[in-house]
Design a protein around this motif. Structure first.
Motif, PDB file in Angstrom:
ATOM      1  N   HIS A 283       0.847  -1.181   0.000  1.00 18.63           N
ATOM      2  CA  HIS A 283       0.000   0.000   0.000  1.00 18.63           C
ATOM      3  C   HIS A 283       0.884   1.233   0.000  1.00 18.63           C
ATOM      4  O   HIS A 283       2.081   1.164   0.314  1.00 18.63           O
ATOM      5  CB  HIS A 283      -0.951  -0.006   1.206  1.00 18.63           C
ATOM      6  N   LEU A 284       0.300   2.352  -0.365  1.00 19.56           N
ATOM      7  CA  LEU A 284       1.042   3.605  -0.448  1.00 19.56           C
ATOM      8  C   LEU A 284       0.543   4.611   0.579  1.00 19.56           C
ATOM      9  O   LEU A 284       0.727   5.816   0.433  1.00 19.56           O
ATOM     10  CB  LEU A 284       0.927   4.184  -1.866  1.00 19.56           C
ATOM     11  N   SER A 285      -0.094   4.100   1.636  1.00 18.15           N
ATOM     12  CA  SER A 285      -0.640   4.923   2.697  1.00 18.15           C
ATOM     13  C   SER A 285       0.324   4.938   3.881  1.00 18.15           C
ATOM     14  O   SER A 285       1.206   4.073   3.988  1.00 18.15           O
ATOM     15  CB  SER A 285      -1.991   4.367   3.149  1.00 18.15           C
TER      16      SER A 285
ATOM     17  N   SER B 159      -1.357   4.260 -14.983  1.00 22.26           N
ATOM     18  CA  SER B 159      -1.336   4.523 -13.544  1.00 22.26           C
ATOM     19  C   SER B 159      -2.626   5.186 -13.093  1.00 22.26           C
ATOM     20  O   SER B 159      -2.822   6.392 -13.280  1.00 22.26           O
ATOM     21  CB  SER B 159      -0.147   5.404 -13.170  1.00 22.26           C
TER      22      SER B 159
ATOM     23  N   HIS C 242      -3.294   5.581 -10.089  1.00 20.68           N
ATOM     24  CA  HIS C 242      -2.951   6.321  -8.865  1.00 20.68           C
ATOM     25  C   HIS C 242      -2.620   7.767  -9.179  1.00 20.68           C
ATOM     26  O   HIS C 242      -2.761   8.645  -8.326  1.00 20.68           O
ATOM     27  CB  HIS C 242      -1.766   5.629  -8.185  1.00 20.68           C
ATOM     28  N   ARG C 243      -2.203   8.038 -10.413  1.00 21.47           N
ATOM     29  CA  ARG C 243      -1.762   9.382 -10.783  1.00 21.47           C
ATOM     30  C   ARG C 243      -2.651  10.043 -11.833  1.00 21.47           C
ATOM     31  O   ARG C 243      -2.543  11.250 -12.067  1.00 21.47           O
ATOM     32  CB  ARG C 243      -0.320   9.335 -11.319  1.00 21.47           C
TER      33      ARG C 243
ATOM     34  N   TYR D 222      -3.383   0.151 -10.300  1.00 24.71           N
ATOM     35  CA  TYR D 222      -3.527   0.795  -9.000  1.00 24.71           C
ATOM     36  C   TYR D 222      -4.733   1.739  -8.933  1.00 24.71           C
ATOM     37  O   TYR D 222      -4.620   2.929  -8.628  1.00 24.71           O
ATOM     38  CB  TYR D 222      -2.238   1.507  -8.606  1.00 24.71           C
ATOM     39  N   VAL D 223      -5.892   1.170  -9.224  1.00 29.51           N
ATOM     40  CA  VAL D 223      -7.153   1.883  -9.058  1.00 29.51           C
ATOM     41  C   VAL D 223      -7.419   1.998  -7.555  1.00 29.51           C
ATOM     42  O   VAL D 223      -7.505   0.982  -6.858  1.00 29.51           O
ATOM     43  CB  VAL D 223      -8.298   1.124  -9.747  1.00 29.51           C
ATOM     44  N   PRO D 224      -7.550   3.200  -6.999  1.00 28.01           N
ATOM     45  CA  PRO D 224      -7.686   3.331  -5.540  1.00 28.01           C
ATOM     46  C   PRO D 224      -8.991   2.718  -5.024  1.00 28.01           C
ATOM     47  O   PRO D 224     -10.076   3.028  -5.510  1.00 28.01           O
ATOM     48  CB  PRO D 224      -7.668   4.846  -5.317  1.00 28.01           C
TER      49      PRO D 224
ATOM     50  N   ARG E   4      -9.137   2.244  -1.313  1.00 35.00           N
ATOM     51  CA  ARG E   4      -8.542   2.227   0.020  1.00 35.00           C
ATOM     52  C   ARG E   4      -9.528   2.527   1.138  1.00 35.00           C
ATOM     53  O   ARG E   4      -9.263   2.220   2.298  1.00 35.00           O
ATOM     54  CB  ARG E   4      -7.393   3.236   0.067  1.00 35.00           C
TER      55      ARG E   4
ATOM     56  N   GLU F  34     -14.010   5.441  -1.501  1.00 35.97           N
ATOM     57  CA  GLU F  34     -13.401   5.219  -2.823  1.00 35.97           C
ATOM     58  C   GLU F  34     -14.019   4.040  -3.565  1.00 35.97           C
ATOM     59  O   GLU F  34     -13.808   3.902  -4.780  1.00 35.97           O
ATOM     60  CB  GLU F  34     -11.896   4.995  -2.679  1.00 35.97           C
TER      61      GLU F  34
ATOM     62  N   LEU G   9      -5.790  -0.949  -5.600  1.00 41.23           N
ATOM     63  CA  LEU G   9      -4.898  -0.544  -4.522  1.00 41.23           C
ATOM     64  C   LEU G   9      -5.701  -0.467  -3.231  1.00 41.23           C
ATOM     65  O   LEU G   9      -6.605   0.364  -3.098  1.00 41.23           O
ATOM     66  CB  LEU G   9      -4.269   0.814  -4.840  1.00 41.23           C
TER      67      LEU G   9
END
Length: 251
Positions: free
Chosen positions: A9-11, A177, A179-180, A205-207, A209, A213, A235
């Motif tokens: 994860h990117l949290s 991406s 995520h971006r 990486y479709v959010p 979380r 979302e 994601l």
């Protein structure tokens, strides 16, 4: 459209326990597991080669795909990168897919004392050499291994701009991406990718979380499937919706 999930994860907060997380994702019905390369941003995102080796071992016999999304090629010497990939192939076999990118975040390059401004040039030269090393195990400068009997793994390009068409012409597929970029930007780039003859398209990486979302993720997945994406990768985050709930967004 196949549905995958990120192994990391990117949290904020500690990483997922990779082995147990991989098993949970497989049990929930995800069809692929992916790991990015992120370093030097103030939190530990596990090394993708370590994470994928652990996940592949934990899910042995499942046949589930494991992939990098993405390895930032300019952060590596091409012979060292080829050696790491060849080593990972011993664990993953034909389940491995490689997402490669020039990288985008200056902090990652600074952490490894690499030149962020030359990343596109360095990417092109490194990938050219990497292809030969993965196909043959050696070149005029390095003798790493016998040529892999099954050949090199598929190479997908994660990038934007003119590189979308390059992914279609020179790679086995493209990773967008989520995520971006917005779904609209991704769909527009996907049209260009297909028009250029692109094969596999992955919405990365479709959010998903948080509970808030999930609705947006479900709508994005519906749009990606309708547009003809082959895969989407979700994601997740600690404390967020459970893997089974996220997987149910796209039956």
């Amino acid at each position: 459209m196949r549905i995958g999930a990120a192994l990391v994860h990117l949290s904020p907060g500690p990483p997922f326990p990779v082995v147990e997380w991989a098993k949970q994702l497989v049990d929930a019905g995800f069809e692929s597991l992916w790991a990015p390369q992120v370093i030097g941003r103030g939190r530990l995102v596990p090394d993708p080669f370590v994470a994928l080796a652990a996940a592949a071992t934990a899910t042995a016999g499942s046949g589930i795909e494991v992939g990098t999304a993405t390895v930032q090629v300019p952060l590596h010497h091409p012979a060292d990168l080829a050696h790491r990939i060849l080593s990972l192939m011993l664990v993953c076999g034909d389940r491995l897919t490689l997402g490669l990118s020039p990288g985008s975040t200056a902090a990652d390059f600074a952490a490894l004392d690499r030149d962020h401004t030359t990343r596109f040039r360095d990417f092109r030269s490194s990938v050219e050499r990497l292809r030969g090393l993965l196909a043959h195990g050696r070149d005029e400068h390095a003798d790493l291994a016998p040529a892999p009997a099954a050949g090199p793994p598929p190479l997908l390009l994660g990038s934007w701009g003119a590189n979308v068409e390059r992914a279609a012409r020179e790679f086995d597929g493209w990773i967008a991406s989520g995520h971006r970029r917005s779904p609209g930007e991704i769909l527009a780039a996907h049209e260009r990718f297909r028009a250029a003859g692109g094969r596999r398209a992955v919405a990365g990486y479709v959010p998903a979380r948080t509970a808030d979302e999930l609705r947006a993720a479900a709508e994005a997945l519906e749009r990606y499937a309708a547009a003809g994406f082959d895969d989407a990768v979700l994601l997740l985050a600690p404390g967020g919706p459970e893997p089974a709930q996220v997987r149910a967004l796209h039956p």
